[in-house]
Each structure stands twice: as structure tokens, then as C-alpha cells.
Design an enzyme around this catalytic site. Structure first.
Site, mmCIF file in Angstrom:
data_model
loop_
_atom_site.group_PDB
_atom_site.id
_atom_site.type_symbol
_atom_site.label_atom_id
_atom_site.label_comp_id
_atom_site.label_asym_id
_atom_site.label_seq_id
_atom_site.Cartn_x
_atom_site.Cartn_y
_atom_site.Cartn_z
ATOM 1 C CB SER A 195 -3.964 13.175 -14.309
ATOM 2 O OG SER A 195 -5.207 13.334 -14.963
ATOM 3 C CE1 TYR A 205 -6.303 10.972 -10.201
ATOM 4 C CE2 TYR A 205 -6.937 12.534 -11.920
ATOM 5 C CZ TYR A 205 -6.333 11.354 -11.542
ATOM 6 O OH TYR A 205 -5.745 10.555 -12.489
ATOM 7 C CE LYS A 222 -2.708 10.856 -10.575
ATOM 8 N NZ LYS A 222 -1.751 9.751 -10.602
ATOM 9 C CG ASP A 229 -1.779 1.168 1.403
ATOM 10 O OD1 ASP A 229 -1.599 2.160 0.665
ATOM 11 O OD2 ASP A 229 -2.673 1.117 2.263
HETATM 12 P P1 NAP Z 1 -6.637 1.366 -12.197
HETATM 13 O O1 NAP Z 1 -6.989 0.395 -13.240
HETATM 14 O O2 NAP Z 1 -7.625 1.657 -11.102
HETATM 15 O O3 NAP Z 1 -5.252 0.971 -11.555
HETATM 16 C C1 NAP Z 1 -4.756 1.612 -10.425
HETATM 17 C C2 NAP Z 1 -4.034 0.594 -9.601
HETATM 18 O O4 NAP Z 1 -3.488 1.264 -8.453
HETATM 19 C C3 NAP Z 1 -4.982 -0.503 -9.070
HETATM 20 O O5 NAP Z 1 -4.363 -1.765 -9.184
HETATM 21 C C4 NAP Z 1 -5.157 -0.116 -7.617
HETATM 22 O O6 NAP Z 1 -5.396 -1.219 -6.765
HETATM 23 C C5 NAP Z 1 -3.783 0.472 -7.331
HETATM 24 N N1 NAP Z 1 -3.796 1.249 -6.107
HETATM 25 C C6 NAP Z 1 -4.749 2.124 -5.679
HETATM 26 N N2 NAP Z 1 -4.422 2.605 -4.477
HETATM 27 C C7 NAP Z 1 -3.244 2.024 -4.138
HETATM 28 C C8 NAP Z 1 -2.424 2.094 -2.993
HETATM 29 N N3 NAP Z 1 -2.746 2.855 -1.938
HETATM 30 N N4 NAP Z 1 -1.275 1.369 -2.970
HETATM 31 C C9 NAP Z 1 -0.940 0.571 -4.009
HETATM 32 N N5 NAP Z 1 -1.710 0.438 -5.100
HETATM 33 C C10 NAP Z 1 -2.852 1.156 -5.169
HETATM 34 O O7 NAP Z 1 -6.334 2.798 -12.845
HETATM 35 P P2 NAP Z 1 -5.508 3.247 -14.143
HETATM 36 O O8 NAP Z 1 -6.457 3.980 -15.002
HETATM 37 O O9 NAP Z 1 -4.681 2.147 -14.687
HETATM 38 O O10 NAP Z 1 -4.596 4.364 -13.462
HETATM 39 C C11 NAP Z 1 -3.174 4.269 -13.356
HETATM 40 C C12 NAP Z 1 -2.634 5.672 -13.129
HETATM 41 O O11 NAP Z 1 -2.940 6.486 -14.276
HETATM 42 C C13 NAP Z 1 -3.258 6.375 -11.934
HETATM 43 O O12 NAP Z 1 -2.267 7.104 -11.251
HETATM 44 C C14 NAP Z 1 -4.258 7.323 -12.560
HETATM 45 O O13 NAP Z 1 -4.518 8.444 -11.748
HETATM 46 C C15 NAP Z 1 -3.544 7.686 -13.853
HETATM 47 N N6 NAP Z 1 -4.434 8.190 -14.898
HETATM 48 C C16 NAP Z 1 -5.295 7.364 -15.568
HETATM 49 C C17 NAP Z 1 -6.082 7.898 -16.596
HETATM 50 C C18 NAP Z 1 -7.032 7.043 -17.406
HETATM 51 O O14 NAP Z 1 -7.641 7.586 -18.360
HETATM 52 N N7 NAP Z 1 -7.201 5.766 -17.118
HETATM 53 C C19 NAP Z 1 -6.035 9.263 -16.900
HETATM 54 C C20 NAP Z 1 -5.169 10.067 -16.182
HETATM 55 C C21 NAP Z 1 -4.368 9.523 -15.182
HETATM 56 P P3 NAP Z 1 -6.928 -1.636 -6.428
HETATM 57 O O15 NAP Z 1 -7.567 -1.934 -7.741
HETATM 58 O O16 NAP Z 1 -6.762 -2.810 -5.526
HETATM 59 O O17 NAP Z 1 -7.527 -0.425 -5.742
#
Ligand code: NAP
Length: 247
Positions: A139, A152, A156, A60
Site C-alpha cells: 500500500s 493496516y 503492509k 480464506d
Molecule cells: P477489495 O475490492 O475489497 O478486494 C479485496 C478482495 O480480497 C475482496 O474480494 C475480499 O473478499 C478479499 N479478501 C478479504 N479478506 C480475504 C481473506 N481472508 N481471504 C481471501 N480473500 C480475502 O479491495 P481492493 O481495493 O481491490 O484491494 C486489493 C489490495 O490492494 C488489498 O491488499 C489492499 O490493501 C490493496 N490496496 C488498495 C488500495 C486502493 O486504493 N484500492 C490502496 C492501497 C492498497 P470479500 O469482498 O469477500 O471480503
């Protein structure tokens, strides 16, 4: 990248999962850190099945002692980490006046303080090796923030500022620090946001010049480049991966 050890936080899902796979395919030994131990282990198992080397560790990023213990395990099993991808993230939309102190602190703890702690814990190994790559996933909302995401976007934006300062402080040790702000990538996080009615996929595709939703692999490709030897003269930068969107 062979024989280099990489840590990817939040590597059990979405973008982090694709980054873990890509770095392993490029020859890195990958430690997948995730809140969910099962997700971390499943991601590592799928990398090993494809012929790579990976371990999954429940970490975590809001727990500094847990981060330190995770890094000790990486040291013992894969050697000193010299690539760090701070990808773990959390997004929750909220009306500003209704945002609780608890929700605000949680948003900062996962997205910003988690990045600070992982950087501080891993940097000594990079300095000792005279080489390091830190890629912080920020982001696109930092550059064109929508209403309803104050915590958020604040967190970020902090990641971007932190990365710029670290880039200056550690360049002399062969360590680069860059950010990737993804925009509109098809992951469980994005699908949750769509399900809550905060984002409309068709509208977003219309606003995206390349005419499609992003894939986790699009981010992974950029991350692999920033983690490579070739990217050694790039530091303190932000590489937007967003299909050409300006907002
Ligand atoms: P995701 O599928 O929800 O993946 C995020 C991962 O981080 C999940 O495995 C989650 O675990 C894990 N996580 C959350 N809290 C945590 C903690 N305290 N310690 C360790 N792991 C933790 O989201 P994603 O879209 O791939 O996002 C990845 C990154 O890209 C994030 O930083 C997000 O803000 C950024 N981002 C994404 C987008 C987009 O369009 N998808 C856009 C801008 C930025 P659990 O599932 O168990 O909670």
C-alpha cells in the site's frame, strides 16, 4: 506467459479481479482465490467467457489448511503454480487507543500472515520449476501513512519487509519477489472508505499529479509486467502505482 499457472488471492473483486483478467488475457491459467466462493467463481466465469482459462476456489488466506487444499486443487486442475499475486487485503480505520486485540490480529492475519502462508505454500513449486514470480500488493500508505491506520500500515510494512527477504533467499532459483503499493484506486474497498468519511475523493484527486483516481487495470498492467519473463532482473523492488503522488 502461456501455460503458466497463476494464483491471485482476493481475485474476486477490485484490483485482484483486474489482475486475474489481465494475467489470463496474457495467456496464464488463472486460479482465483477469494474469501467469497461466489465471487471467485464469478471472476473465473467472466475470464472464461472472454476466452481465457480460469478456475475460482473459495480460499480464506487466514486458514493455512484451506490454502494448502486450494493449491492441491490448482495442481490437479491447472498444474504447478509459478505466479503468485498476494492481493487479498482488509483495511479498517481505527483510533489507536480504541483498537481491540482482535481487530489488530485480524489485520495482521489477512494482510501479512496470509501473504507469508501463501508464499510458503507456493514457493516449493516455483523452486521445482526453476522459475517463479511473486507480486505482493502492499500500500502507498506504507510510504506516507495517514493517522488512524496503525494496524493496516504495520501489516503492509511487514509485507514489504517480508518481500525483500524472500527476494534475496529465492533469487538463485529463478524466483523474483516484488511489491506493488497502489495509491487511491477505485475499488469496493476504496468506496467503503469514502463512505465511512475517511477519504474525500475530490481532495485526493487534487493531490494526484495525473489528475484522476487510479483504475484496477493500472495495477494489473504493472503486475503483468512483473510477472513476465522480461522482468527477471527485477527483484526485491517496490513499484509504486499512484498517479505520481509523493504522499
Ligand atoms: P477489495 O475490492 O475489497 O478486494 C479485496 C478482495 O480480497 C475482496 O474480494 C475480499 O473478499 C478479499 N479478501 C478479504 N479478506 C480475504 C481473506 N481472508 N481471504 C481471501 N480473500 C480475502 O479491495 P481492493 O481495493 O481491490 O484491494 C486489493 C489490495 O490492494 C488489498 O491488499 C489492499 O490493501 C490493496 N490496496 C488498495 C488500495 C486502493 O486504493 N484500492 C490502496 C492501497 C492498497 P470479500 O469482498 O469477500 O471480503
Amino acid at each position: 506467459m502461456s501455460a503458466r499457472t497463476a494464483i491471485v488471492t482476493g481475485g474476486g473483486s477490485g484490483i485482484g479481479g483486474a489482475i486475474s483478467q489481465r494475467l489470463a488475457a496474457d495467456g496464464a491459467l488463472v486460479a482465483v482465490f477469494d474469501l467469497s466462493g461466489d465471487a471467485a467463481k464469478a471472476a473465473a466465469a467472466s475470464i472464461e467467457k472472454a476466452g481465457g482459462k480460469a478456475i475460482g476456489i473459495p480460499v480464506d488466506v487466514t486458514d493455512r489448511a484451506g490454502i494448502d487444499a486450494g493449491i492441491d486443487e490448482v495442481l490437479a486442475r491447472l498444474g504447478p503454480p509459478t505466479i503468485l499475486v498476494n492481493n487479498a487485503g482488509l483495511t479498517v480505520e481505527d483510533k489507536f487507543l480504541e483498537t481491540t486485540a482482535e481487530a489488530w490480529h485480524r489485520m495482521l492475519a489477512v494482510n501479512l500472515t496470509g501473504t507469508f502462508d501463501c508464499c510458503q505454500a507456493v514457493l516449493p513449486h516455483m523452486i521445482e520449476n526453476g522459475w517463479g514470480r511473486i507480486i505482493n500488493i502492499s500500500s502507498s500508505s506504507v510510504y506516507g501513512p495517514p493517522p488512524g491506520l496503525a494496524g493496516y500500515v504495520a501489516a503492509k510494512s511487514g509485507v514489504v519487509g517480508l518481500s525483500k527477504v524472500l527476494a534475496l533467499e529465492f533469487a538463485r532459483y529463478g524466483v523474483t519477489v516484488n511489491t506493488i503499493p497502489p495509491g487511491f484506486i477505485d475499488t469496493p474497498m476504496l468506496r467503503d472508505t469514502v463512505q465511512r468519511g475517511f477519504i474525500d475523493v475530490d481532495q485526493q484527486i487534487e493531490k494526484t499529479p495525473v489528475g484522476r483516481i487510479g483504475r484496477p487495470e493500472d495495477i494489473a498492467a504493472a503486475c503483468a509486467f512483473l510477472a513476465s519473463d522480461e522482468a527477471g532482473y527485477i527483484t526485491g523492488q517496490s513499484l509504486g502505482i499512484n498517479g505520481g503522488r509523493v504522499i
